[in-house]
Every structure is written in C-alpha cells, then in structure tokens.
Motif scaffolding. Structure first.
Motif, PDB file in Angstrom:
ATOM      1  N   TYR A  80      13.016   9.857 -11.223  1.00  0.00           N
ATOM      2  CA  TYR A  80      12.702   9.246  -9.931  1.00  0.00           C
ATOM      3  C   TYR A  80      13.423   7.907  -9.775  1.00  0.00           C
ATOM      4  CZ  TYR A  80       9.705   6.328 -12.783  1.00  0.00           C
ATOM      5  OH  TYR A  80       9.254   5.464 -13.727  1.00  0.00           O
ATOM      6  N   ILE A  81      13.418   7.414  -8.558  1.00  0.00           N
ATOM      7  CA  ILE A  81      13.830   6.048  -8.234  1.00  0.00           C
ATOM      8  C   ILE A  81      12.708   5.459  -7.380  1.00  0.00           C
ATOM      9  CG2 ILE A  81      15.486   4.600  -7.003  1.00  0.00           C
ATOM     10  CD1 ILE A  81      17.602   6.713  -7.570  1.00  0.00           C
ATOM     11  N   LYS A  82      12.306   4.220  -7.700  1.00  0.00           N
ATOM     12  CA  LYS A  82      11.190   3.591  -7.003  1.00  0.00           C
ATOM     13  C   LYS A  82      11.561   2.173  -6.601  1.00  0.00           C
ATOM     14  CE  LYS A  82       6.226   2.888  -7.497  1.00  0.00           C
ATOM     15  NZ  LYS A  82       5.054   3.113  -8.331  1.00  0.00           N
ATOM     16  N   ALA A  83      11.038   1.711  -5.470  1.00  0.00           N
ATOM     17  CA  ALA A  83      11.271   0.347  -4.987  1.00  0.00           C
ATOM     18  C   ALA A  83       9.931  -0.326  -4.727  1.00  0.00           C
ATOM     19  CB  ALA A  83      12.099   0.368  -3.709  1.00  0.00           C
ATOM     20  N   THR A  84       9.829  -1.613  -5.095  1.00  0.00           N
ATOM     21  CA  THR A  84       8.637  -2.406  -4.802  1.00  0.00           C
ATOM     22  C   THR A  84       9.064  -3.748  -4.224  1.00  0.00           C
ATOM     23  OG1 THR A  84       8.540  -3.409  -7.005  1.00  0.00           O
ATOM     24  CG2 THR A  84       7.303  -1.358  -6.668  1.00  0.00           C
ATOM     25  N   PHE A  85       8.152  -4.372  -3.504  1.00  0.00           N
ATOM     26  CA  PHE A  85       8.384  -5.678  -2.899  1.00  0.00           C
ATOM     27  C   PHE A  85       7.280  -6.615  -3.363  1.00  0.00           C
ATOM     28  CE2 PHE A  85      10.016  -8.562   0.168  1.00  0.00           C
ATOM     29  CZ  PHE A  85       8.939  -9.250   0.682  1.00  0.00           C
ATOM     30  N   LEU A  86       7.657  -7.782  -3.882  1.00  0.00           N
ATOM     31  CA  LEU A  86       6.694  -8.773  -4.375  1.00  0.00           C
ATOM     32  C   LEU A  86       6.915 -10.088  -3.637  1.00  0.00           C
ATOM     33  CD1 LEU A  86       7.489  -8.093  -8.120  1.00  0.00           C
ATOM     34  CD2 LEU A  86       5.530  -7.216  -6.883  1.00  0.00           C
TER      35      LEU A  86
ATOM     36  N   LYS B 184       0.812  -1.204   0.000  1.00  0.00           N
ATOM     37  CA  LYS B 184       0.000   0.000   0.000  1.00  0.00           C
ATOM     38  C   LYS B 184       0.854   1.266   0.000  1.00  0.00           C
ATOM     39  CE  LYS B 184      -3.877  -2.224   2.253  1.00  0.00           C
ATOM     40  NZ  LYS B 184      -4.781  -2.240   3.380  1.00  0.00           N
ATOM     41  N   LYS B 185       2.109   1.182   0.359  1.00  0.00           N
ATOM     42  CA  LYS B 185       3.001   2.342   0.407  1.00  0.00           C
ATOM     43  C   LYS B 185       3.747   2.460  -0.912  1.00  0.00           C
ATOM     44  CE  LYS B 185       2.404   3.195   4.824  1.00  0.00           C
ATOM     45  NZ  LYS B 185       2.001   4.399   5.423  1.00  0.00           N
ATOM     46  N   ASP B 186       3.955   3.696  -1.328  1.00  0.00           N
ATOM     47  CA  ASP B 186       4.712   3.956  -2.540  1.00  0.00           C
ATOM     48  C   ASP B 186       6.109   4.415  -2.142  1.00  0.00           C
ATOM     49  OD1 ASP B 186       5.299   4.254  -5.205  1.00  0.00           O
ATOM     50  OD2 ASP B 186       4.285   6.184  -5.414  1.00  0.00           O
ATOM     51  N   LEU B 187       7.104   3.567  -2.349  1.00  0.00           N
ATOM     52  CA  LEU B 187       8.482   3.911  -2.017  1.00  0.00           C
ATOM     53  C   LEU B 187       9.124   4.560  -3.237  1.00  0.00           C
ATOM     54  CD1 LEU B 187       9.500   0.647  -0.144  1.00  0.00           C
ATOM     55  CD2 LEU B 187       8.879   2.846   0.844  1.00  0.00           C
ATOM     56  N   ARG B 188       8.937   5.854  -3.345  1.00  0.00           N
ATOM     57  CA  ARG B 188       9.408   6.599  -4.508  1.00  0.00           C
ATOM     58  C   ARG B 188      10.171   7.829  -4.030  1.00  0.00           C
ATOM     59  NH1 ARG B 188       6.668   8.014 -10.065  1.00  0.00           N
ATOM     60  NH2 ARG B 188       7.706   9.984 -10.531  1.00  0.00           N
ATOM     61  N   TYR B 189      11.299   8.077  -4.694  1.00  0.00           N
ATOM     62  CA  TYR B 189      12.102   9.256  -4.386  1.00  0.00           C
ATOM     63  C   TYR B 189      12.264  10.051  -5.676  1.00  0.00           C
ATOM     64  CZ  TYR B 189      15.973  12.200  -2.976  1.00  0.00           C
ATOM     65  OH  TYR B 189      16.761  13.275  -2.708  1.00  0.00           O
ATOM     66  N   ASN B 190      11.733  11.262  -5.694  1.00  0.00           N
ATOM     67  CA  ASN B 190      11.843  12.117  -6.877  1.00  0.00           C
ATOM     68  C   ASN B 190      13.228  12.758  -6.929  1.00  0.00           C
ATOM     69  OD1 ASN B 190       9.239  11.593  -7.743  1.00  0.00           O
ATOM     70  ND2 ASN B 190       8.381  13.270  -6.550  1.00  0.00           N
ATOM     71  N   LEU B 191      13.831  12.714  -8.110  1.00  0.00           N
ATOM     72  CA  LEU B 191      15.158  13.292  -8.299  1.00  0.00           C
ATOM     73  C   LEU B 191      15.103  14.739  -8.768  1.00  0.00           C
ATOM     74  CD1 LEU B 191      16.836  10.228 -10.036  1.00  0.00           C
ATOM     75  CD2 LEU B 191      17.019  10.911  -7.642  1.00  0.00           C
TER      76      LEU B 191
END
Length: 119
Positions: free
Chosen positions: A36-42, A22-29
């Motif tokens: 941006y850089i984004k991380a997801t977990f599956l 539910k959380k968006d792990l995103r860092y705008n450059l």
C-alpha cells in the motif's frame, strides 16, 4: 483587514486539518492490501498574545500588544509497503507559518527512510 483575513485563513486551515484526520488516505497496491501507499497530514497550531515593550514596532507600526494564530509545525507524511520486502517513508512540511513571520516560506524534507528486508 489583512490581519483579520490572515487569522481567518489560518483558522480555516486548522479546522480542515482536524476534520482531515478522520479520513484514511490509503491506496492498496494489491488485492489483499499487504502492499500500500498511505498519506497523513499533521498540524500543530499555536495561539499567542504578547504584551510588547513600550515603543515596540510590528511590521513598522507601534503596537502595545500582539496577537496571532500560527501553524507551528505542518507535516505531510507519505509511506507504504511497496513490495513484500520494501517499506518507504518520507515526511515534508514547514515550520512557523504565521502572518507575522517571514513571507518566503517553503516546504522541505524532514525525514526520508527506505527499508529493505533481506531475509
């Protein structure tokens, strides 16, 4: 008791992964967010119950039935558009993590891609 703790640990990790989506792990450059850089977990979880053959041993013990909860596929994806023309993507993780499985598990890369826009 160790089997119970293993099952509890796997269950908590699975629940954590469900809420983590539910959380968006995103860092705008940059200011507008186009870089941006984004991380997801599956995670794919399985629950198994097996009726063993007569005389079957599990961890050296005679067992009629075997039950386990395991993490079938666990992945972390890191990706992003790091400049106007460069996109990067990588995926790493592990397979078949369970208390019954091999103890020397490790993370490994499944995919790594880099794209450069030329025009």
């Amino acid at each position: 008791m160790t089997r119970f703790l293993s099952l509890l640990t796997v269950s908590l990790l699975t629940l954590g992964s469900l809420y983590g989506q539910k959380k968006d792990l995103r860092y705008n450059l940059n200011d507008d967010g186009s870089q941006y850089i984004k991380a997801t977990f599956l995670n794919q979880t399985w629950v198994r119950w097996t009726q063993n053959n007569p005389g079957a041993l599990v961890d050296g013990y005679l067992e009629d039935n075997t039950f386990d909860i395991g993490l079938r596929r666990t992945r972390i994806q890191l990706f992003g558009k790091i400049s106007d023309r460069v996109f990067v993507y990588t995926q790493f993780g592990t397979n078949n993590l369970s208390y019954i499985g091999e103890r020397k598990q490790g993370l490994f890369f499944h995919d790594a891609i880099g794209e450069i826009e030329l025009a």
